[in-house]
Scaffold this active site. Sequence first.
Site, short mmCIF file in Angstrom:
data_model
loop_
_atom_site.label_atom_id
_atom_site.label_comp_id
_atom_site.label_asym_id
_atom_site.label_seq_id
_atom_site.Cartn_x
_atom_site.Cartn_y
_atom_site.Cartn_z
N ASN A 147 0.88 -1.16 0.00
CA ASN A 147 0.00 0.00 0.00
C ASN A 147 0.92 1.21 0.00
OD1 ASN A 147 -1.78 2.06 0.44
ND2 ASN A 147 -2.33 1.46 2.53
N LYS B 281 0.29 4.27 -0.27
CA LYS B 281 -0.27 5.49 0.34
C LYS B 281 0.02 6.70 -0.58
CE LYS B 281 0.07 3.20 4.74
NZ LYS B 281 0.23 3.27 6.19
N HIS C 184 -9.21 1.61 4.90
CA HIS C 184 -7.94 1.74 5.62
C HIS C 184 -8.13 2.68 6.81
CE1 HIS C 184 -3.80 2.73 6.55
NE2 HIS C 184 -3.48 1.60 5.95
N GLU D 234 -5.23 -4.75 10.50
CA GLU D 234 -4.21 -3.74 10.73
C GLU D 234 -4.48 -3.03 12.06
OE1 GLU D 234 -2.29 -2.63 6.67
OE2 GLU D 234 -3.73 -1.11 7.26
N SER E 110 3.60 -2.07 10.22
CA SER E 110 5.05 -2.17 10.44
C SER E 110 5.61 -3.55 10.11
CB SER E 110 5.42 -1.76 11.87
OG SER E 110 5.04 -0.42 12.11
P1 13P Z 1 3.28 0.39 7.59
O1 13P Z 1 3.75 -0.91 7.03
O2 13P Z 1 4.03 1.59 7.07
O3 13P Z 1 3.18 0.36 9.09
O4 13P Z 1 1.79 0.60 7.05
C1 13P Z 1 0.90 -0.45 7.17
C2 13P Z 1 -0.31 -0.09 6.43
O5 13P Z 1 -1.04 0.80 6.81
C3 13P Z 1 -0.61 -0.83 5.19
O6 13P Z 1 -1.88 -0.54 4.73
#
Ligand code: 13P
Length: 258
Positions: A13, A15, A100, A172, A218
């Site tokens: 992802n 983002k 999300h 998550e 993470s």
């Molecule tokens: P990180 O792996 O940066 O913690 O993000 C996880 C996430 O939100 C995936 O959608």
Amino acid sequence: MKKSVRKAIIAGNWKMNKTRPEAKELLDALKPLVANADGKVEVVACVPFTNIDTAVSATEGSNIKIGAENVHFEKSGAFTGEISADMLVEAGVEYVVIGHSERRQYFGETDETVNKRTKAALAAGLKPIVCVGELLWERECGITEEVVARQIKLDLFDVSAEDVKKTVIAYEPVWAIGTGKTATADQAEEVCALIRATLAKLYGDETAQAVTIQYGGSMNAKNCAELLAKENVDGGLIGGASLKADDFNTIVQAAVEG
Ligand code: 13P
């Protein structure tokens, strides 16, 4: 049905990261690295809307599938700034992240809109990656189970068993996203198993056993093997570590090795 026969899915992802040239560079680097996962682990890159065209072209003929990071629930109309499921399908997208925690926290997404988006995505032939997870204070109050079970029930309301099998659930925990704090493998397994038990109550065991459940928060090159070894953790939704080809590939290889 056992973990070994469920589809393992490692999805990045991205983002709000990467321009189009940067997207092409990352995918070009990733393609040869993850080619050996073909037929064993589904590799997905969920990219910003502006990168979809570039990403679809860059991955043509490879085993990397492209996803979007959100979708609107209406088919078309006066919804300035939104993107429909049909638009994503036409652009070559196969997966879409829905609900999300960043959308829920910063953009007012509710379980009701997550449910509508999930149904719209499925109706258009997209595979939704539906995100659920508790806040830190909810975990500290001891209500993780209630929170996650409630999200599953509401987010999947009126979704058929057949469609649930095409849906990916991403657990998550909000406190583990972008914080460097990973849930322990046991904590991840506990909640992923609870999600499967909730699905079993709603849809029966056979359907629940067929659903891919990812862990996200993470997950990185160091901790991925332990998390992915758990019986109910069928893959990962990766934020920060998906932005570097080597790190993301390490996670894909951990999934290939099982
Ligand atoms: P990180 O792996 O940066 O913690 O993000 C996880 C996430 O939100 C995936 O959608």
